[in-house]
Design an enzyme around this catalytic site. Structure first.
Site, PDB file in Angstrom:
ATOM      1  N   HIS A  34       0.842  -1.202   0.000  1.00  0.00           N
ATOM      2  CA  HIS A  34       0.000   0.000   0.000  1.00  0.00           C
ATOM      3  C   HIS A  34       0.876   1.251   0.000  1.00  0.00           C
ATOM      4  O   HIS A  34       1.929   1.276   0.657  1.00  0.00           O
ATOM      5  CB  HIS A  34      -0.906   0.047   1.237  1.00  0.00           C
ATOM      6  CG  HIS A  34      -1.669  -1.201   1.495  1.00  0.00           C
ATOM      7  ND1 HIS A  34      -2.709  -1.629   0.696  1.00  0.00           N
ATOM      8  CD2 HIS A  34      -1.548  -2.139   2.473  1.00  0.00           C
ATOM      9  CE1 HIS A  34      -3.196  -2.749   1.170  1.00  0.00           C
ATOM     10  NE2 HIS A  34      -2.509  -3.088   2.248  1.00  0.00           N
ATOM     11  N   TYR A  50      -8.388   3.765  11.014  1.00  0.00           N
ATOM     12  CA  TYR A  50      -7.039   3.953  11.519  1.00  0.00           C
ATOM     13  C   TYR A  50      -6.380   5.060  10.708  1.00  0.00           C
ATOM     14  O   TYR A  50      -6.845   5.428   9.633  1.00  0.00           O
ATOM     15  CB  TYR A  50      -6.206   2.667  11.435  1.00  0.00           C
ATOM     16  CG  TYR A  50      -5.918   2.200  10.015  1.00  0.00           C
ATOM     17  CD1 TYR A  50      -4.793   2.637   9.323  1.00  0.00           C
ATOM     18  CD2 TYR A  50      -6.775   1.316   9.369  1.00  0.00           C
ATOM     19  CE1 TYR A  50      -4.525   2.211   8.029  1.00  0.00           C
ATOM     20  CE2 TYR A  50      -6.522   0.882   8.076  1.00  0.00           C
ATOM     21  CZ  TYR A  50      -5.395   1.329   7.412  1.00  0.00           C
ATOM     22  OH  TYR A  50      -5.143   0.910   6.126  1.00  0.00           O
ATOM     23  N   ARG A 125     -10.841  -4.396  -5.340  1.00  0.00           N
ATOM     24  CA  ARG A 125     -10.831  -4.940  -3.981  1.00  0.00           C
ATOM     25  C   ARG A 125     -12.172  -4.676  -3.303  1.00  0.00           C
ATOM     26  O   ARG A 125     -12.681  -3.550  -3.321  1.00  0.00           O
ATOM     27  CB  ARG A 125      -9.720  -4.293  -3.168  1.00  0.00           C
ATOM     28  CG  ARG A 125      -9.469  -4.964  -1.823  1.00  0.00           C
ATOM     29  CD  ARG A 125      -8.471  -4.185  -1.003  1.00  0.00           C
ATOM     30  NE  ARG A 125      -7.852  -5.017   0.015  1.00  0.00           N
ATOM     31  CZ  ARG A 125      -7.247  -4.552   1.100  1.00  0.00           C
ATOM     32  NH1 ARG A 125      -7.190  -3.237   1.308  1.00  0.00           N
ATOM     33  NH2 ARG A 125      -6.696  -5.358   1.981  1.00  0.00           N
ATOM     34  N   HIS A 184      -4.168 -12.802   2.440  1.00  0.00           N
ATOM     35  CA  HIS A 184      -3.770 -13.312   3.749  1.00  0.00           C
ATOM     36  C   HIS A 184      -4.179 -14.775   3.970  1.00  0.00           C
ATOM     37  O   HIS A 184      -4.773 -15.115   4.998  1.00  0.00           O
ATOM     38  CB  HIS A 184      -4.336 -12.427   4.862  1.00  0.00           C
ATOM     39  CG  HIS A 184      -4.078 -10.962   4.692  1.00  0.00           C
ATOM     40  ND1 HIS A 184      -2.921 -10.462   4.115  1.00  0.00           N
ATOM     41  CD2 HIS A 184      -4.836  -9.871   4.992  1.00  0.00           C
ATOM     42  CE1 HIS A 184      -2.974  -9.129   4.095  1.00  0.00           C
ATOM     43  NE2 HIS A 184      -4.121  -8.752   4.603  1.00  0.00           N
ATOM     44  N   ASP A 251       2.865  -6.995   2.170  1.00  0.00           N
ATOM     45  CA  ASP A 251       1.846  -6.332   2.990  1.00  0.00           C
ATOM     46  C   ASP A 251       2.384  -5.044   3.617  1.00  0.00           C
ATOM     47  O   ASP A 251       1.844  -4.544   4.591  1.00  0.00           O
ATOM     48  CB  ASP A 251       1.300  -7.281   4.062  1.00  0.00           C
ATOM     49  CG  ASP A 251       0.016  -6.790   4.718  1.00  0.00           C
ATOM     50  OD1 ASP A 251      -0.750  -6.063   4.060  1.00  0.00           O
ATOM     51  OD2 ASP A 251      -0.219  -7.126   5.901  1.00  0.00           O
TER      52      ASP A 251
END
Length: 302
Positions: A34, A50, A125, A184, A251
């Protein structure tokens, strides 16, 4: 407003400069990372849960060099909602090196989908983890509608879902219009084990060439710290199911990690220990991503 006080600030990735022992094959792809920020240029959504520290393209480029990884897939983080500008700006800097996975609104115009395709987007996504009401199960009608919109572009649908919550996963997606990608390892916590019905459904989709699995974020789905021994069996099971439908990703920048922050070099070496066969590793790191993300042939430094 986009105050950093609107949502809790999460930890930054480990800044230590250290390369892995593993040597990645030419054309290797980090299939899950990301780009976040700079927040002053690309402000985060007010409704985020977050607040990441800036994890910029420049920082990520340095990480790829440190790891010895040639190419990357940038996945739209939830802090941006459907505002893909930060990700698209990164893709534009090197169209041969970067591919993208976007988040879209259901009423997006076909012309905008075409623009995203030209920019290097190859998937959409859908996050069904952070939804208010899970009692109705997977929103299969909505997912199917999105899939039909993106099917002409040859895209896939990346699903962020806890597969253990969906025991009928294989039957639900048996006739889905596009390829599915599960992040994941299926996002099923290690405590549920590999015999869980949802994870077994994921394996069935893998075996039938209906899905891909990202071998990412083992620290997200087990209780222990590195080397995440509880996750080894999940690694072995997806390889056994269909090694031609597996990809790997760092990740980075590891948002919302609340335990020991992993170092990316260690994550690379963990892959090396879990996938010791070099030909299999090359397939997972280079050959498979080229098919999934429609990469051009790799011709050296890009």
């Amino acid at each position: 407003m986009n105050s950093t006080h609107a949502a809790p600030l999460c930890k930054a990735p480990d800044p230590e400069i250290r390369s892995p022992q593993i040597v990645f094959p030419a054309g290797a792809v980090d299939c899950h990372a990301h780009v976040c920020g700079p927040a002053l240029e690309f402000p985060y959504a007010d409704e985020r849960i977050y607040t990441p520290p800036d994890a910029t393209l420049s920082q990520y480029q340095s990480l790829l060099s440190m790891l010895g990884v040639d190419r990357a897939v940038l996945v739209q983080p939830s802090v941006y909602g459907t505002d893909n500008r930060a990700m698209l700006a990164a893709l534009a800097t090197n169209p041969n090196k970067f591919r993208g996975v976007a988040v879209i609104d259901s009423n997006i115009a076909d012309s905008e989908l075409e623009r995203l395709h030209q920019a290097g987007v190859r998937g959409i996504r859908c996050n069904v983890v952070d939804v208010a009401d899970k009692s109705k199960g997977l929103p299969i009608d909505e997912l199917t509608a999105i899939a039909k919109r993106i099917q002409p572009f040859g895209w896939h649908l990346e699903l962020l879902a806890h597969v253990n919550e969906y025991p009928d996963l294989a039957r639900t997606f048996a006739n889905f219009p596009v390829d599915l990608v599960f992040g994941h390892f299926g996002y099923s916590h290690a405590k549920y084990g590999v015999h869980d019905k949802g994870f077994q459904g994921l394996l069935e989709l893998l075996k039938n060439n209906k899905a891909w699995v990202k071998m990412t974020g083992p620290y997200r789905i087990c209780d222990g710290d590195f080397p995440y021994t509880d996750m080894r069996v999940f690694n072995d099971e997806v390889i056994k199911a269909n090694s031609k439908r597996l990809v790997w990703g760092s990740d980075w920048p590891h948002v919302m990690v609340k335990k020991q922050m992993p170092h990316d070099a260690d994550l690379c070496d963990l892959l090396g220990s879990w996938v010791s066969d070099q030909e299999l590793r090359k397939a997972i790191l280079s050959d498979n991503p080229c098919m999934l993300y429609d990469y051009p042939a790799f011709i050296g430094t890009q």
